[in-house]
Scaffold this motif. Structure first.
Motif, PDB file in Angstrom:
ATOM      1  N   ARG A 180       0.817  -6.993  -8.635  1.00 30.79           N
ATOM      2  CA  ARG A 180       0.990  -5.565  -8.313  1.00 30.79           C
ATOM      3  C   ARG A 180       1.744  -4.953  -9.074  1.00 30.79           C
ATOM      4  O   ARG A 180       1.525  -3.752  -9.463  1.00 30.79           O
ATOM      5  N   ARG A 188       0.813  -1.215   0.255  1.00 38.37           N
ATOM      6  CA  ARG A 188       0.059   0.172   0.064  1.00 38.37           C
ATOM      7  C   ARG A 188       0.926   1.197  -0.112  1.00 38.37           C
ATOM      8  O   ARG A 188       0.541   2.304  -0.696  1.00 38.37           O
ATOM      9  N   GLU A 200      -1.027  -3.771 -11.922  1.00 40.39           N
ATOM     10  CA  GLU A 200      -1.713  -2.870 -11.579  1.00 40.39           C
ATOM     11  C   GLU A 200      -1.322  -1.562 -11.574  1.00 40.39           C
ATOM     12  O   GLU A 200      -2.102  -0.536 -11.987  1.00 40.39           O
ATOM     13  N   THR A 222       2.765   1.507  -3.468  1.00 41.83           N
ATOM     14  CA  THR A 222       1.724   2.021  -4.541  1.00 41.83           C
ATOM     15  C   THR A 222       1.388   3.340  -4.409  1.00 41.83           C
ATOM     16  O   THR A 222       1.195   4.120  -5.594  1.00 41.83           O
ATOM     17  N   ASN A 246       5.708  -9.549  -7.236  1.00 40.34           N
ATOM     18  CA  ASN A 246       4.291 -10.268  -7.343  1.00 40.34           C
ATOM     19  C   ASN A 246       3.828  -9.507  -8.727  1.00 40.34           C
ATOM     20  O   ASN A 246       3.433  -8.190  -8.729  1.00 40.34           O
ATOM     21  N   ASP A 291       8.348  -5.222  -8.226  1.00 42.49           N
ATOM     22  CA  ASP A 291       7.991  -5.805  -7.423  1.00 42.49           C
ATOM     23  C   ASP A 291       8.009  -7.329  -7.702  1.00 42.49           C
ATOM     24  O   ASP A 291       8.189  -7.870  -8.981  1.00 42.49           O
TER      25      ASP A 291
END
Ligand code: ATP
Ligand code: ATP
Lengths: 214, 214
Positions: free
Chosen positions: A35, A10, A38, A13, A32, A30
């Motif tokens: 993420r 969080r 996104e 981002t 992931n 990242d």
């Protein structure tokens, strides 16, 4: 101006999005893929991989970035290792790192982080002082013809215990808080002795506040 | 002044400790006995129980507290339910709540929270702007006889696209950032038209900055 954000939780981002709003060129990284995806449309560059893998970290060309932020909070070892690698091995000029605890902050400082951010602790301290300010304002608003003033503790009571001073009888004010060396106390200890330099936040009628201010 | 902290994660715990430093009377509550015990020596009162249990919540005597803080971030439903109960059923005068996401913040506002705190988002925004300010200061420090100034965009270029202005040739300055309605852009779009009210953060020799300021 450009910046690289390593870790897209969080904090990472939100940081990437705010920098993009300021039209800063952002690299977001990242391990992931969800993420990374996104943010891929929002940032200038996005990369997916394991930041504790030194080869991957070196492949990112971070030396061409003004600012690098290690935004990994809960994996303390990874956060400290990455920060150490960036500052001591890659010799980057500026690395900020997110911390989760006081021990984590200390380790990041030892690793060479230029700025350490602990969002929960900083927000907690900020809210504590916001509530303190509200307490003073709320008190003022219920006392219609009373004001609030910040006054130097009078010389006449230096060396006297707070509990031995008859605030109402002698000065006709109510002591809301005592400030000493930038630290505020809402219920000062009655055994605490008044020091030169102490500031009192007091409530009372204007004439009585003015008398104290002289 | 007194305050009740419901939920003793990192945020709630740091908040309780900071309020105690300010000598505020604190009640600390959590369902996890280890967390309650950790703070029991520090705060005035500590209680253990499930805050989504209305009977337990009502038993805490929260109406006698100036401020109540719902410091539960990751269980969004619990956080919203507790906030709703405190504001709408117990009619408490002031409830602050910690939020984890934008949707969580919105739900807390609907539930009646007086203040919503999102530590990661606020810390991220703050760091983004700290980096922006550093970028301006760093740029200044490498240009020995150059200064930085904030100037109104000259009337002579209102309505002209940024990319069509020869900053170096015409004004002898470098445009670091453009500020419009409190929003700063480090790499303004070259197609963006200059508006009256725009502020430019520019770098240049003092004489040229002064000429622009007139
Ligand atoms: N070794 C790693 N390489 C790449 N990415 C990583 C690595 N370790 C963690 N991350 C990423 O960093 C991000 C943030 O990590 P984490 O959730 O641990 O931090 P946090 O500080 O608790 O998050 P938040 O900012 O949401 O509070 C996650 O998206 C995670 O995938
Ligand atoms: N229903 C409940 N009743 C009492 N305590 C609760 C309840 N739900 C959560 N808690 C407590 O609230 C605390 C904070 O919760 P949680 O960890 O979900 O929040 P967080 O915001 O992620 O934490 P942090 O402040 O560390 O970031 C925990 O100690 C947890 O035990």
């Amino acid at each position: 101006m450009n910046a690289a954000i390593l870790g897209l939780g969080r904090f990472g981002t939100q940081l990437a999005r705010e920098l993009v709003k300021m039209r800063v060129d952002v690299l977001a990284v990242d391990s992931n893929s969800a993420r990374v995806n996104e943010l891929a449309e929002t940032v200038l560059l996005a990369a997916e991989g394991n930041l504790t893998d030194v080869d991957f970290l070196e492949s990112l060309g971070l030396r061409s970035y003004d600012y690098v932020v290690v935004a990994i909070g809960s994996d303390i070892a990874a956060s400290v290792l990455i920060t150490l690698t960036l500052k001591q091995r890659l010799r980057l000029k500026f690395v900020a790192a997110k911390s989760a605890t006081e021990d984590h902050s200390r380790a990041l400082e030892l690793a060479g982080a230029d700025v350490v951010v602990n969002p929960e602790r900083e927000a907690a301290v900020r809210l504590a002082h916001t509530l303190g300010a509200r307490a003073v304002a709320d008190y003022m608003s219920i006392q219609a013809d009373y004001g609030i003033a910040k006054v130097r503790a009078p010389a006449s009571v230096h060396g006297i215990k707070i509990g031995d001073i008859d605030m109402q009888g002698r000065f006709k004010v109510f002591l809301l808080a005592r400030v000493r060396e930038a630290s505020v106390s809402f219920n000062p200890d009655l055994g605490d002795v008044v020091k030169p330099g102490d500031t009192w936040i007091v409530s009372g009628r204007d004439a009585d506040l003015a008398a104290l201010q002289r």
